[in-house]
Design a protein around this motif. Structure first.
Motif, PDB file in Angstrom:
ATOM      1  N   GLY A   3       0.885  -1.218  -0.269  1.00 41.68           N
ATOM      2  CA  GLY A   3       0.100   0.027   0.134  1.00 41.68           C
ATOM      3  C   GLY A   3       0.802   1.243  -0.106  1.00 41.68           C
ATOM      4  N   LEU A   4       2.057   1.285   0.774  1.00 38.91           N
ATOM      5  CA  LEU A   4       2.957   2.237   0.836  1.00 38.91           C
ATOM      6  C   LEU A   4       3.572   2.504  -0.735  1.00 38.91           C
ATOM      7  CD1 LEU A   4       4.570   1.821   4.257  1.00 38.91           C
ATOM      8  CD2 LEU A   4       3.003   3.498   3.674  1.00 38.91           C
ATOM      9  N   ARG A   5       3.784   1.582  -1.345  1.00 35.52           N
ATOM     10  CA  ARG A   5       4.525   1.660  -2.650  1.00 35.52           C
ATOM     11  C   ARG A   5       3.308   2.345  -3.472  1.00 35.52           C
ATOM     12  NH1 ARG A   5       7.212  -3.402  -1.528  1.00 35.52           N
ATOM     13  NH2 ARG A   5       5.335  -4.631  -2.757  1.00 35.52           N
ATOM     14  N   ALA A   6       2.074   1.811  -3.309  1.00 34.89           N
ATOM     15  CA  ALA A   6       1.158   2.295  -4.424  1.00 34.89           C
ATOM     16  C   ALA A   6       0.987   3.710  -4.087  1.00 34.89           C
ATOM     17  CB  ALA A   6      -0.149   1.540  -4.105  1.00 34.89           C
ATOM     18  N   ILE A   7       0.956   4.251  -2.873  1.00 37.50           N
ATOM     19  CA  ILE A   7       0.637   5.612  -2.516  1.00 37.50           C
ATOM     20  C   ILE A   7       2.095   6.552  -3.104  1.00 37.50           C
ATOM     21  CG2 ILE A   7       0.863   7.503  -0.635  1.00 37.50           C
ATOM     22  CD1 ILE A   7      -1.000   5.403   0.930  1.00 37.50           C
ATOM     23  N   GLY A   8       3.278   5.804  -3.020  1.00 37.29           N
ATOM     24  CA  GLY A   8       4.349   6.365  -3.505  1.00 37.29           C
ATOM     25  C   GLY A   8       4.438   6.797  -4.932  1.00 37.29           C
ATOM     26  N   ARG A   9       3.944   5.727  -5.514  1.00 35.80           N
ATOM     27  CA  ARG A   9       3.743   5.841  -7.009  1.00 35.80           C
ATOM     28  C   ARG A   9       2.616   6.962  -7.398  1.00 35.80           C
ATOM     29  NH1 ARG A   9       3.632   0.288  -7.003  1.00 35.80           N
ATOM     30  NH2 ARG A   9       1.480   0.045  -6.919  1.00 35.80           N
ATOM     31  N   SER A  10       1.532   6.832  -6.624  1.00 34.02           N
ATOM     32  CA  SER A  10       0.589   7.869  -6.874  1.00 34.02           C
ATOM     33  C   SER A  10       1.192   9.489  -6.641  1.00 34.02           C
ATOM     34  CB  SER A  10      -0.664   7.624  -5.599  1.00 34.02           C
ATOM     35  OG  SER A  10      -1.325   6.473  -6.186  1.00 34.02           O
ATOM     36  N   LEU A  54      -4.086  15.224  -4.587  1.00 25.94           N
ATOM     37  CA  LEU A  54      -4.380  14.927  -5.892  1.00 25.94           C
ATOM     38  C   LEU A  54      -4.097  13.321  -5.687  1.00 25.94           C
ATOM     39  CD1 LEU A  54      -5.378  15.073  -8.671  1.00 25.94           C
ATOM     40  CD2 LEU A  54      -3.065  15.599  -9.379  1.00 25.94           C
ATOM     41  N   ALA A  55      -2.917  13.017  -5.142  1.00 27.42           N
ATOM     42  CA  ALA A  55      -2.455  11.541  -5.016  1.00 27.42           C
ATOM     43  C   ALA A  55      -3.365  10.693  -4.228  1.00 27.42           C
ATOM     44  CB  ALA A  55      -0.946  11.486  -4.405  1.00 27.42           C
ATOM     45  N   LEU A  56      -3.917  11.381  -3.213  1.00 25.77           N
ATOM     46  CA  LEU A  56      -4.642  10.612  -2.239  1.00 25.77           C
ATOM     47  C   LEU A  56      -6.056  10.463  -2.936  1.00 25.77           C
ATOM     48  CD1 LEU A  56      -3.545  12.089   1.284  1.00 25.77           C
ATOM     49  CD2 LEU A  56      -3.174   9.732   0.409  1.00 25.77           C
ATOM     50  N   PHE A  57      -6.397  11.496  -3.475  1.00 25.61           N
ATOM     51  CA  PHE A  57      -7.848  11.429  -4.444  1.00 25.61           C
ATOM     52  C   PHE A  57      -7.765  10.479  -5.172  1.00 25.61           C
ATOM     53  CE2 PHE A  57     -10.495  12.989  -7.914  1.00 25.61           C
ATOM     54  CZ  PHE A  57     -11.615  12.824  -7.231  1.00 25.61           C
ATOM     55  N   VAL A  58      -6.948  10.110  -6.221  1.00 30.09           N
ATOM     56  CA  VAL A  58      -6.717   9.172  -7.234  1.00 30.09           C
ATOM     57  C   VAL A  58      -6.855   7.735  -6.660  1.00 30.09           C
ATOM     58  CG1 VAL A  58      -5.420   8.327  -8.995  1.00 30.09           C
ATOM     59  CG2 VAL A  58      -5.850  10.891  -8.836  1.00 30.09           C
ATOM     60  N   ARG A  59      -5.886   7.686  -5.380  1.00 32.01           N
ATOM     61  CA  ARG A  59      -5.556   6.340  -4.876  1.00 32.01           C
ATOM     62  C   ARG A  59      -7.305   6.105  -4.345  1.00 32.01           C
ATOM     63  NH1 ARG A  59      -3.861   1.584  -5.221  1.00 32.01           N
ATOM     64  NH2 ARG A  59      -3.351   0.620  -3.391  1.00 32.01           N
ATOM     65  N   GLY A  60      -7.771   7.016  -3.730  1.00 34.51           N
ATOM     66  CA  GLY A  60      -9.071   6.664  -3.005  1.00 34.51           C
ATOM     67  C   GLY A  60     -10.170   6.202  -4.204  1.00 34.51           C
ATOM     68  N   LEU A  61      -9.971   6.911  -5.245  1.00 36.79           N
ATOM     69  CA  LEU A  61     -11.052   6.431  -6.398  1.00 36.79           C
ATOM     70  C   LEU A  61     -10.662   4.889  -6.957  1.00 36.79           C
ATOM     71  CD1 LEU A  61     -10.723   9.485  -8.866  1.00 36.79           C
ATOM     72  CD2 LEU A  61     -12.604   8.876  -7.166  1.00 36.79           C
ATOM     73  N   GLU A  62      -9.455   4.601  -6.879  1.00 37.11           N
ATOM     74  CA  GLU A  62      -9.042   3.001  -7.228  1.00 37.11           C
ATOM     75  C   GLU A  62      -9.328   2.317  -6.293  1.00 37.11           C
ATOM     76  OE1 GLU A  62      -5.072   3.604  -7.855  1.00 37.11           O
ATOM     77  OE2 GLU A  62      -5.048   4.542 -10.043  1.00 37.11           O
ATOM     78  N   MET A  63      -9.215   2.637  -5.155  1.00 37.54           N
ATOM     79  CA  MET A  63      -9.479   1.597  -4.014  1.00 37.54           C
ATOM     80  C   MET A  63     -11.055   1.501  -3.644  1.00 37.54           C
ATOM     81  SD  MET A  63      -6.661   2.610  -1.231  1.00 37.54           S
ATOM     82  CE  MET A  63      -7.394   1.484  -0.005  1.00 37.54           C
ATOM     83  N   GLY A  64     -11.974   2.633  -4.004  1.00 33.18           N
ATOM     84  CA  GLY A  64     -13.175   2.684  -3.346  1.00 33.18           C
ATOM     85  C   GLY A  64     -14.305   2.933  -4.412  1.00 33.18           C
TER      86      GLY A  64
END
Length: 243
Positions: A3-10, A54-64
């Motif tokens: 999950g940390l790697r995914a957030i880092g990529r985002s 923006l990174a957290l928003f995009v990650r939230g879209l992908e997850m939820g």
């Protein structure tokens, strides 16, 4: 760890997406206007917050939002009830649009300008009523649009005919609508397709097209957003004619 790697990529992707904007602003500020950047520390802090948000928003879209939209579309398709699917499509379009921050801002600004132009009374209650009426009108139009879009996927109707017919309706309505409402109506078509509406509606269309035999997600799954941008222009012009 994953999950940390995914957030880092985002975070990296968000920064890369913002680099062109940063370069354009820096070029015109320093090379064309030949002025230093005002309050550089605050500017850098704000940019950092934008990247993180923006990174957290995009990650939230992908997850939820994308998974839940697609899973609900699959579930309704398996259930086989067209009525419940259309009702869900309308409710989704209405509910996401009424909560759109961009629409709230535009409706409030439209009410303020309408009051200053003596189109409505200049009191807090009348401004609030005008803004709420505008938001409800746009939300209703998007609900109808998503419902028609879902019906198009179910029936396999060609999207081009619906889009062309819709814009012909916009042109005709423009000829009869009050000039004070035309600009607001056109802008309403743009602000509806924003941060909340787009992810859920896109996921619904793709999921539904993927779960119906004979439908192609690339051909049939997209296009709902086009309806959501089109119908508010017609509905808001009708709203302006009525009030």
């Amino acid at each position: 760890m994953q999950g940390l790697r995914a957030i880092g990529r985002s975070l990296l992707d968000s920064f890369r997406d913002l680099v062109p904007i940063i370069l354009v602003i820096a070029f015109f500020q320093l090379a064309v206007l030949q002025q230093s950047l005002p309050d550089l520390e605050r500017l850098l802090t704000g940019t950092l917050l934008v990247v993180v948000g923006l990174a957290l928003f995009v990650r939230g879209l992908e997850m939820g939002l994308f998974p839940i939209g697609e899973s609900m579309a699959y579930a309704f398709a398996r259930k086989g009830s067209v009525m419940w699917l259309l009702l869900f499509a309308f409710a989704l379009g209405f509910g996401t649009t009424i909560a759109e921050p961009a629409l709230i801002a535009v409706a409030a600004e439209a009410a303020k300008v309408a009051a200053e132009g003596a189109v409505i009374g200049d009191s807090p209650d009348e401004r609030a009523a005008y803004a709420l009426g505008l938001r409800l009108t746009v939300a209703l139009s998007v609900g109808v649009a998503i419902m028609v879009g879902v019906l198009r996927i179910l029936r396999g109707w060609p999207i081009q005919y619906l889009i062309v017919g819709g814009y012909l309706g916009v042109v005709v309505m423009t000829l009869f609508a009050p000039k004070e409402i035309i600009g607001i109506a056109y802008d309403s078509g743009g602000v509806t397709t924003s941060t909340i509406t787009v992810p859920l509606v896109t996921a619904l269309g793709v999921g539904l097209a993927s779960s119906i035999k004979g439908r192609n997600p690339m051909v049939d799954g997209f296009g709902l957003i086009a309806f959501a941008s089109l119908t508010p222009m017609i509905f808001v012009m009708v709203y302006g004619m009525i009030i």
